[in-house]
Scaffold this motif. Structure first.
Motif, short mmCIF file in Angstrom:
data_model
loop_
_atom_site.label_atom_id
_atom_site.label_comp_id
_atom_site.label_asym_id
_atom_site.label_seq_id
_atom_site.Cartn_x
_atom_site.Cartn_y
_atom_site.Cartn_z
N ARG A 98 -5.71 -1.69 6.65
CA ARG A 98 -5.75 -3.14 6.38
C ARG A 98 -5.21 -3.91 7.58
O ARG A 98 -4.24 -3.48 8.22
CB ARG A 98 -4.93 -3.48 5.13
N CYS A 101 -1.86 -2.03 9.69
CA CYS A 101 -1.13 -0.99 8.96
C CYS A 101 -1.89 0.33 9.09
O CYS A 101 -3.11 0.34 9.29
CB CYS A 101 -1.03 -1.43 7.51
N GLU A 115 1.61 3.23 2.26
CA GLU A 115 2.46 3.41 3.45
C GLU A 115 3.85 2.80 3.25
O GLU A 115 4.76 3.07 4.04
CB GLU A 115 1.80 2.78 4.68
N CYS A 168 0.84 -1.19 0.00
CA CYS A 168 0.00 0.00 0.00
C CYS A 168 0.89 1.25 0.00
O CYS A 168 2.11 1.16 0.02
CB CYS A 168 -0.92 0.01 1.21
N CYS A 201 -2.87 2.12 6.86
CA CYS A 201 -3.86 2.22 5.79
C CYS A 201 -5.20 1.63 6.20
O CYS A 201 -6.19 1.79 5.50
CB CYS A 201 -3.36 1.53 4.53
N HIS A 261 0.93 -6.25 1.52
CA HIS A 261 -0.25 -6.86 2.16
C HIS A 261 -0.66 -8.14 1.45
O HIS A 261 -0.50 -8.25 0.22
CB HIS A 261 -1.42 -5.88 2.09
ZN LIG Z 1 -1.09 -0.73 4.42
#
Ligand SMILES: [Zn+2]
Length: 433
Positions: free
Chosen positions: A322, A318, A255, A253, A320, A260
């Protein structure tokens, strides 16, 4: 996020779902897989019930690629792990293995759809979205990467395939069609930075804002990534698949904290100690060999398959949002060398050397003196100098010192002129064999 409900699901809830899928998959294997019925029977598990659930998976034997190959015959070219009837198979990919006959990877309609679903989640994690354009450089041909290309349709992107090895055509497509993203191997991404500079093409100023790299390790190594991001003026994220298990199972992602698991629900993840085969706990920062198990596969499902990929893994959520586990590939077992008990990955050597930019070009070649994995120090490493840089004994010494400090092995660094090491338009060769 393509599937927020799946990608942000609490891990415990996902584990319960995966456990149910796994038990059903085991039942299917005992019904349909000659390979696993024999293998598990020989290991003391005569039925699916006797094998238990995910909590007991580490008690089952690991599967090696060569075991599968050994069951292939002229009458049975796929191998005895094939479970589906010929009428159920809709696609047969081959591995890109460099030796001998290819191994075949069959898929049912459902398998193929699951592969594309997982791959789409992995690529979408990078931030590319419907309505944008992506230029791809894979000559997918017989290889599983072909299924990744279908993921771009699934995301809703406008896909511009240009294939491998035609740099002029690629640079022209970027200039004229103005894609927001490009997908390629990290080696080719690095090659294009040099190729664009030689042609006075302003890659940094191009329309490309995201470079998605896959196909080999390296795209997640900080110094190498920084070099690519600087050269492209774009954010670089990586994706990774395992031919026998699924294409682009993992995708990073924005980040940039590891890839992932896009294949959540389709694949179960384990880490093992590559020497002993012992299962390792999935803690943040754990490293080991990645072992994967199909959870809902039909054509030729695999159980505890050794991927030969050494990874670092994180299970904490994370930023994000997820909750899926993340990995970074440290290297392939096949490329690993051992010096006095220390594991050395060529991509890690390149990463340490890259910190010496702008004095070095970023290209290296490890030159083992003996065949096999075990090597006596010092390990010769050719390091290419930057354009117009002159050889400098102090630089070679500084690189050797840094390698010893960071990777705990003794190197003999040889500085070679710019342009003398081979450039790859596909995957880089970091070890001379
Ligand atoms: Zn992430």
């Amino acid at each position: 996020m393509l599937a927020p409900e799946v990608e942000t699901r609490p891990s415990a809830e996902q584990h319960a779902r995966d456990d149910a899928s796994y038990r059903a998959q085991l039942g299917y294997l005992f019904d349909r897989s000659v390979f696993y019925r024999e293998k598990l029977g020989a290991a003391g598990f005569p039925s699916a019930d006797s094998a238990g659930g995910l909590a007991e998976i580490a008690e089952l034997p690991l599967t090696e690629k060569r075991e599968l190959r050994l069951t292939c015959t002229a009458d049975d070219p796929i191998g005895s792990h094939l479970c589906a009837a010929p009428s159920e198979i809709v696609r047969i990919y081959s591995t890109s293995g460099t030796t001998g006959t290819p191994s075949y990877i069959p898929l049912t309609t459902e398998d193929l759809d699951n592969w594309v679903t997982a791959s789409a989640r992995s690529y979408a994690a990078s931030g590319i979205a419907a309505g944008q354009r992506i230029v791809s450089t894979y000559n997918a041909g017989p290889f599983v990467a072909g299924a990744a290309l279908a993921a771009f349709d699934r995301i809703g992107l406008c896909h511009i395939p240009v294939g491998t090895g035609n740099t002029e055509r690629l640079l022209m497509a970027i200039e004229l069609l103005r894609p927001e993203a490009a997908v390629l191997t990290p080696s080719y991404a690095a090659y294009l930075v040099e190729a664009a500079a030689e042609r006075d093409v302003d890659l940094r100023g191009s329309s490309v804002q995201r470079v998605l790299v896959a196909g080999e390790p390296g795209g997640g190594e900080p110094a190498f990534r920084a070099q690519l991001e600087h050269g492209w003026g774009a954010r670089v994220t990586e994706a990774m698949g395992v031919g026998d298990i699924g294409v682009s199972l993992w995708g990073e992602c924005e980040e940039q904290q590891g890839m992932h698991l896009g294949a959540r629900g389709f694949v179960h993840v384990e880490l093992i100690d590559p020497e002993t085969g012992a299962a390792l706990e999935l803690l943040d920062g754990a490293t080991g060999e990645l072992v994967l198990t199909h959870l809902r596969h039909r054509a030729a499902p695999l159980l505890r398959f050794r991927t030969r990929d050494h990874v670092e893994l994180w299970t904490s959520p994370c930023r994000c949002g997820r909750t899926t586990p993340r990995v970074r590939c440290l290297g392939r077992t096949d490329d690993m060398l051992i010096l006095r008990g220390v594991n050395v990955f060529p991509s890690a050597v390149r990463e340490v050397v890259n910190a010496f930019a702008p004095d070095v070009s970023g290209h290296i070649l490890v030159k083992p003196r003996a065949p096999g994995v075990k090597q006596e120090p010092p390990l010769p490493v050719a390091v290419e100098l930057a354009r117009d840089a002159a050889p400098d004994a102090a630089l070679a010494e500084a690189i050797s010192q840094r390698l010893r400090g960071a990777l705990l092995f003794q190197a003999r660094v040889e500085l070679v002129p710019f342009g003398s090491l081979h450039r790859s338009e596909y995957k880089a060769k970091l070890v001379e064999r």
